[in-house]
Motif scaffolding. Sequence first.
Motif, PDB file in Angstrom:
ATOM      1  N   LEU A  90     -40.855 -90.211  -9.520  1.00 50.49           N
ATOM      2  CA  LEU A  90     -40.049 -90.878  -8.828  1.00 50.49           C
ATOM      3  C   LEU A  90     -39.428 -91.714  -8.822  1.00 50.49           C
ATOM      4  O   LEU A  90     -40.154 -92.352  -8.884  1.00 50.49           O
ATOM      5  CB  LEU A  90     -41.200 -91.369  -7.224  1.00 50.49           C
ATOM      6  CG  LEU A  90     -42.224 -89.631  -6.962  1.00 50.49           C
ATOM      7  CD1 LEU A  90     -43.400 -90.320  -5.928  1.00 50.49           C
ATOM      8  CD2 LEU A  90     -41.565 -88.073  -6.934  1.00 50.49           C
ATOM      9  N   ALA A  91     -37.986 -91.653  -8.803  1.00 51.61           N
ATOM     10  CA  ALA A  91     -36.824 -92.980  -9.017  1.00 51.61           C
ATOM     11  C   ALA A  91     -36.507 -92.353  -7.094  1.00 51.61           C
ATOM     12  O   ALA A  91     -35.853 -91.282  -6.614  1.00 51.61           O
ATOM     13  CB  ALA A  91     -36.588 -92.020 -10.158  1.00 51.61           C
ATOM     14  N   ALA A  92     -35.263 -93.927  -8.346  1.00 51.29           N
ATOM     15  CA  ALA A  92     -34.520 -92.989  -6.448  1.00 51.29           C
ATOM     16  C   ALA A  92     -32.668 -93.713  -7.831  1.00 51.29           C
ATOM     17  O   ALA A  92     -32.754 -93.859  -7.987  1.00 51.29           O
ATOM     18  CB  ALA A  92     -34.497 -95.591  -5.861  1.00 51.29           C
ATOM     19  N   ASP A  93     -31.820 -92.487  -6.573  1.00 48.36           N
ATOM     20  CA  ASP A  93     -30.622 -92.749  -7.501  1.00 48.36           C
ATOM     21  C   ASP A  93     -29.631 -93.161  -7.017  1.00 48.36           C
ATOM     22  O   ASP A  93     -29.341 -93.761  -5.702  1.00 48.36           O
ATOM     23  CB  ASP A  93     -29.887 -90.972  -6.938  1.00 48.36           C
ATOM     24  CG  ASP A  93     -28.804 -91.247  -7.127  1.00 48.36           C
ATOM     25  OD1 ASP A  93     -28.191 -91.921  -8.327  1.00 48.36           O
ATOM     26  OD2 ASP A  93     -28.673 -89.694  -7.652  1.00 48.36           O
ATOM     27  N   VAL A 118     -40.334 -96.807 -18.396  1.00 45.29           N
ATOM     28  CA  VAL A 118     -40.058 -95.022 -17.540  1.00 45.29           C
ATOM     29  C   VAL A 118     -38.365 -94.440 -17.402  1.00 45.29           C
ATOM     30  O   VAL A 118     -38.552 -93.520 -18.074  1.00 45.29           O
ATOM     31  CB  VAL A 118     -41.065 -94.909 -16.373  1.00 45.29           C
ATOM     32  CG1 VAL A 118     -40.907 -92.887 -15.961  1.00 45.29           C
ATOM     33  CG2 VAL A 118     -42.094 -95.373 -16.974  1.00 45.29           C
ATOM     34  N   THR A 119     -37.831 -95.704 -16.642  1.00 49.46           N
ATOM     35  CA  THR A 119     -36.939 -95.806 -16.565  1.00 49.46           C
ATOM     36  C   THR A 119     -35.813 -95.867 -17.675  1.00 49.46           C
ATOM     37  O   THR A 119     -35.271 -94.279 -17.829  1.00 49.46           O
ATOM     38  CB  THR A 119     -36.179 -96.715 -15.985  1.00 49.46           C
ATOM     39  OG1 THR A 119     -36.539 -96.633 -14.240  1.00 49.46           O
ATOM     40  CG2 THR A 119     -34.438 -96.118 -15.681  1.00 49.46           C
ATOM     41  N   ARG A 120     -36.046 -95.861 -18.520  1.00 48.70           N
ATOM     42  CA  ARG A 120     -35.978 -96.139 -20.238  1.00 48.70           C
ATOM     43  C   ARG A 120     -35.622 -94.456 -21.081  1.00 48.70           C
ATOM     44  O   ARG A 120     -35.220 -94.152 -21.419  1.00 48.70           O
ATOM     45  CB  ARG A 120     -35.647 -97.272 -21.115  1.00 48.70           C
ATOM     46  CG  ARG A 120     -35.388 -98.431 -20.709  1.00 48.70           C
ATOM     47  CD  ARG A 120     -35.693 -99.375 -21.948  1.00 48.70           C
ATOM     48  NE  ARG A 120     -36.912 -99.442 -22.279  1.00 48.70           N
ATOM     49  CZ  ARG A 120     -37.587-100.745 -21.799  1.00 48.70           C
ATOM     50  NH1 ARG A 120     -36.910-101.278 -20.495  1.00 48.70           N
ATOM     51  NH2 ARG A 120     -38.995-101.045 -22.145  1.00 48.70           N
ATOM     52  N   GLU A 121     -37.127 -94.419 -20.976  1.00 45.31           N
ATOM     53  CA  GLU A 121     -37.386 -93.442 -21.815  1.00 45.31           C
ATOM     54  C   GLU A 121     -36.897 -91.483 -20.646  1.00 45.31           C
ATOM     55  O   GLU A 121     -36.270 -91.188 -21.615  1.00 45.31           O
ATOM     56  CB  GLU A 121     -39.565 -92.872 -21.160  1.00 45.31           C
ATOM     57  CG  GLU A 121     -39.558 -92.428 -22.022  1.00 45.31           C
ATOM     58  CD  GLU A 121     -39.206 -91.756 -23.749  1.00 45.31           C
ATOM     59  OE1 GLU A 121     -39.365 -90.944 -24.272  1.00 45.31           O
ATOM     60  OE2 GLU A 121     -39.607 -93.015 -24.103  1.00 45.31           O
ATOM     61  N   PHE A 122     -37.102 -91.627 -19.548  1.00 46.25           N
ATOM     62  CA  PHE A 122     -37.217 -90.314 -18.945  1.00 46.25           C
ATOM     63  C   PHE A 122     -35.272 -90.259 -18.051  1.00 46.25           C
ATOM     64  O   PHE A 122     -34.504 -89.388 -17.922  1.00 46.25           O
ATOM     65  CB  PHE A 122     -37.672 -90.447 -17.757  1.00 46.25           C
ATOM     66  CG  PHE A 122     -38.925 -89.502 -18.204  1.00 46.25           C
ATOM     67  CD1 PHE A 122     -39.058 -88.244 -18.736  1.00 46.25           C
ATOM     68  CD2 PHE A 122     -39.750 -90.886 -17.742  1.00 46.25           C
ATOM     69  CE1 PHE A 122     -40.244 -87.856 -19.602  1.00 46.25           C
ATOM     70  CE2 PHE A 122     -40.772 -90.276 -19.039  1.00 46.25           C
ATOM     71  CZ  PHE A 122     -41.557 -88.898 -19.785  1.00 46.25           C
ATOM     72  N   PHE A 123     -34.938 -92.324 -17.803  1.00 43.52           N
ATOM     73  CA  PHE A 123     -32.984 -92.050 -16.990  1.00 43.52           C
ATOM     74  C   PHE A 123     -32.140 -92.892 -17.823  1.00 43.52           C
ATOM     75  O   PHE A 123     -31.776 -93.449 -17.295  1.00 43.52           O
ATOM     76  CB  PHE A 123     -33.083 -92.047 -15.892  1.00 43.52           C
ATOM     77  CG  PHE A 123     -34.624 -91.821 -15.246  1.00 43.52           C
ATOM     78  CD1 PHE A 123     -34.248 -90.549 -14.563  1.00 43.52           C
ATOM     79  CD2 PHE A 123     -36.303 -92.072 -13.986  1.00 43.52           C
ATOM     80  CE1 PHE A 123     -35.384 -89.424 -13.519  1.00 43.52           C
ATOM     81  CE2 PHE A 123     -36.650 -91.363 -13.552  1.00 43.52           C
ATOM     82  CZ  PHE A 123     -36.294 -90.365 -13.293  1.00 43.52           C
ATOM     83  N   PRO A 124     -31.940 -92.615 -19.111  1.00 43.06           N
ATOM     84  CA  PRO A 124     -31.060 -92.656 -20.104  1.00 43.06           C
ATOM     85  C   PRO A 124     -30.065 -93.106 -19.152  1.00 43.06           C
ATOM     86  O   PRO A 124     -29.258 -94.648 -20.103  1.00 43.06           O
ATOM     87  CB  PRO A 124     -30.842 -92.848 -21.332  1.00 43.06           C
ATOM     88  CG  PRO A 124     -31.222 -91.408 -20.818  1.00 43.06           C
ATOM     89  CD  PRO A 124     -32.368 -91.196 -19.839  1.00 43.06           C
ATOM     90  N   ASP A 125     -29.343 -92.182 -17.693  1.00 38.48           N
ATOM     91  CA  ASP A 125     -28.406 -92.906 -17.434  1.00 38.48           C
ATOM     92  C   ASP A 125     -27.482 -94.219 -17.025  1.00 38.48           C
ATOM     93  O   ASP A 125     -26.579 -93.979 -16.508  1.00 38.48           O
ATOM     94  CB  ASP A 125     -28.633 -91.739 -16.934  1.00 38.48           C
ATOM     95  CG  ASP A 125     -28.953 -91.336 -15.527  1.00 38.48           C
ATOM     96  OD1 ASP A 125     -29.322 -92.225 -15.609  1.00 38.48           O
ATOM     97  OD2 ASP A 125     -28.710 -90.391 -14.936  1.00 38.48           O
TER      98      ASP A 125
END
Length: 203
Positions: A94-97, A161-168
């Motif tokens: 679960l992430a914040a855009d 986790v952010t680096r792994e799955f949300f590198p954008d």
Amino acid sequence: MTALATPGLLALDRAAQDLLFRAARTANTFTDEPVTDAQVAAIHDLIRYGPTAYNGQPLRVLLLRSSAARARLLPHLSSSNRAKTAAAPLVAVLAADVDFHERLPELYPHRPQARDWLGDRAARAEQARLNATLQIGYLLVGVRAAGLAAGPMAGFDAAGVTREFFPDGRHETLLVMNVGHPGPDAWRARLPRLSTEDVVRTL
């Protein structure tokens, strides 16, 4: 002020109250029964009506179903969370855009200038985290409304986790949540809850 036991003060019937709150627990084990895409869609169709500032809806959900995806996540979890996450039928990151404001012309059309109000990235990121966290609360209740159990976890390396799955760079991981039907010995003993007197003040 004392706890209210009088029936009829809540619009939900007792069974629904128990399903969503009193009988619901954080699950630590799950059965092998899958959580389907249709169930996920039904949950989201319910919880998307929860309020957020500017109607921004910054929560983003990444579902990890494959063993390969789980393998990428597990090293970032605390050791106590790895086994149950590997075995859960569904894992949601679960992430914040942080760039949720780009959708405001669509989501907040009566204020066309709202997108420009959030030009400062740091302030926008704070709004994104706050409102996505609010949406996670709705999601947790929505999972329960579907007759499923949730196991939300904060014991992980969020930056990893952010680096792994949300590198954008536009998403910030907030929570990892296991979802499924509760398995054997899924619950710990119910912990105490604060009373109304402990929480509520009137001026």
